[in-house]
Design a protein around this motif. Structure first.
Motif, PDB file in Angstrom:
ATOM      1  N   PRO A 211      53.284 104.913   0.968  1.00 30.62           N
ATOM      2  CA  PRO A 211      52.839 103.744   0.212  1.00 30.62           C
ATOM      3  C   PRO A 211      53.781 102.558   0.402  1.00 30.62           C
ATOM      4  O   PRO A 211      54.825 102.685   1.041  1.00 30.62           O
ATOM      5  N   GLY A 212      53.442 101.421  -0.174  1.00 29.65           N
ATOM      6  CA  GLY A 212      54.325 100.250  -0.087  1.00 29.65           C
ATOM      7  C   GLY A 212      53.550  98.943  -0.032  1.00 29.65           C
ATOM      8  O   GLY A 212      54.104  97.885  -0.341  1.00 29.65           O
ATOM      9  N   LEU A 213      52.269  99.016   0.351  1.00 28.69           N
ATOM     10  CA  LEU A 213      51.469  97.791   0.432  1.00 28.69           C
ATOM     11  C   LEU A 213      50.881  97.469  -0.939  1.00 28.69           C
ATOM     12  O   LEU A 213      50.406  98.368  -1.641  1.00 28.69           O
ATOM     13  N   GLU A 214      50.933  96.203  -1.318  1.00 30.65           N
ATOM     14  CA  GLU A 214      50.329  95.771  -2.587  1.00 30.65           C
ATOM     15  C   GLU A 214      49.509  94.515  -2.356  1.00 30.65           C
ATOM     16  O   GLU A 214      49.882  93.672  -1.544  1.00 30.65           O
ATOM     17  N   ILE A 215      48.407  94.403  -3.093  1.00 30.31           N
ATOM     18  CA  ILE A 215      47.583  93.195  -2.967  1.00 30.31           C
ATOM     19  C   ILE A 215      47.433  92.535  -4.335  1.00 30.31           C
ATOM     20  O   ILE A 215      47.528  93.191  -5.372  1.00 30.31           O
ATOM     21  N   ARG A 216      47.196  91.237  -4.275  1.00 25.57           N
ATOM     22  CA  ARG A 216      47.121  90.472  -5.515  1.00 25.57           C
ATOM     23  C   ARG A 216      45.657  90.367  -5.943  1.00 25.57           C
ATOM     24  O   ARG A 216      44.811  89.953  -5.171  1.00 25.57           O
ATOM     25  N   ASN A 217      45.406  90.803  -7.144  1.00 30.18           N
ATOM     26  CA  ASN A 217      44.036  90.744  -7.649  1.00 30.18           C
ATOM     27  C   ASN A 217      44.105  90.308  -9.101  1.00 30.18           C
ATOM     28  O   ASN A 217      44.797  90.949  -9.895  1.00 30.18           O
ATOM     29  N   ASP A 218      43.419  89.219  -9.414  1.00 30.61           N
ATOM     30  CA  ASP A 218      43.441  88.709 -10.787  1.00 30.61           C
ATOM     31  C   ASP A 218      44.866  88.515 -11.299  1.00 30.61           C
ATOM     32  O   ASP A 218      45.173  88.876 -12.444  1.00 30.61           O
ATOM     33  N   GLY A 219      45.726  88.025 -10.447  1.00 28.96           N
ATOM     34  CA  GLY A 219      47.086  87.732 -10.891  1.00 28.96           C
ATOM     35  C   GLY A 219      48.004  88.943 -11.006  1.00 28.96           C
ATOM     36  O   GLY A 219      49.170  88.795 -11.375  1.00 28.96           O
TER      37      GLY A 219
END
Ligand code: OGA
Ligand code: NI
Length: 322
Positions: A211-219
């Motif tokens: 893991p390690g990837l993050e995405i921005r959703n609704d702040g």
């Protein structure tokens, strides 16, 4: 429900491409792709048609490179054409600091344009470390073919001809960037890629089960939980513009960790530098006026390089102010 308690993948779709060549299969895939691109701008694909043993060989070839001593890797140091090996540790005071890679701390990357119609391409290709070259070429061809299948589904998902998006990209370049996040050791900062969105049309990412990837959703920052053997697909800024904002190019970031080294293989499917990027006419009508201006991909790329990546600031600057 709190983000952490949600379904195995926080609701980010896992789309099975196994039956993409059958009529009903393609139709289902287009529907799932439309929803995923509108809601998240990110989705996973399984049964993507890229041979797993080829992916494993490519990973091994890159890991062998990243495990070389720094002095060896320096021979491939990134040049003004923005291709080669990049490590922030190496470039304290040079221009290379300006490269819009947003790689922080201990992360490194190796980036090359692997497929291109550019007449100088052979020279560029010859810069790739020889041990990596044949595998990387094979890998990139298979990934690009999978990217074109997904682009066809995206075109139909937008209500266009299957070939529409690929045509709009004209003669494409496919660049592969391997990001390496070494095992975080005591007293050392964790490797990272800072928040950004991707400029190309679409991007495929293979990071295995680390893991390690993050995405921005609704702040909020939402972790993208790994799905075995899957690629993560994301909409790039160019596609957001072509789709007149219906498909979203979403901010994302990544980090390493202290238990496992992490490596991502990222394939950027880029429009030709001369291609005009703007909302596709068929998607516009009185209730859907254009949300973006028009620019040549090459000019967008140069503008991006002269700034530093900063979240979605770049694509937002191309928006038509209402
Ligand atoms: C990139 C990127 C994320 C990762 O290379 O553009 O977003 O997981 N990488 O390495
Ligand atoms: Ni990215």
């Amino acid at each position: 429900m709190a983000v952490d308690d949600m379904s195995s993948d926080n609701g980010i779709a896992v789309i099975d491409l196994a039956d993409i060549d059958s009529g009903p299969g393609f139709k289902r895939i287009c529907e799932e792709v439309a929803k995923a691109c509108e809601e998240w701008g990110f989705f996973h694909i399984i049964n993507h048609g890229v041979d797993m043993s080829l992916i494993r060989r490519t990973q091994k070839a890159y890991k062998d490179f990243f495990h070389l001593p720094k002095e060896e890797k320096k021979k491939y140091a990134m040049t003004k054409v923005y291709q080669g090996w990049y490590s922030p540790e190496l470039y304290d005071d040079s221009d290379v600091k300006k490269f819009p890679l947003n790689i922080g701390n201990t992360s490194e990357c190796l980036y090359y344009i692997v497929l291109s119609d550019n007449p100088n391409h052979e020279t560029v290709f010859s810069l790739i470390p020889p041990d990596l070259r044949p595998t990387l070429l094979e890998f990139t061809k298979e990934v690009a073919a999978a990217q074109e299948r997904v682009l066809a589904a995206m075109s139909v998902a937008l209500g266009l001809d299957a070939a529409a998006l690929q045509k709009r990209c004209e003669s494409i370049d496919v660049g592969i960037r391997a990001n390496y996040y070494p095992l975080q050791t005591e007293g050392k900062a964790v490797g990272e890629i800072l928040p950004h969105s991707d400029l190309p049309a679409i991007v495929f990412l293979f990071s295995d089960t680390v893991p390690g990837l993050e995405i921005r959703n609704d702040g909020r920052w939402v972790p993208v939980k790994p799905v075995p053997d899957a690629f993560v697909v994301n909409v790039g800024d160019s596609l957001e513009m072509m789709s007149n904002g219906r498909f979203r190019s979403v901010e994302h970031r990544a980090t390493g960790n202290e238990t496992e080294e992490r490596m991502s293989l990222v394939s950027f499917y880029m429009p030709a530098k001369a291609a005009t990027i703007d909302p596709i006419q068929e998607l516009l009508d009185e209730s859907h006026p254009p949300q973006y201006g028009s620019a040549k991909y090459g000019d967008m790329l140069s503008a991006l390089i002269s700034q530093r990546l900063n979240g979605k600031a770049f694509v937002n600057s191309l928006k038509i102010k209402s």
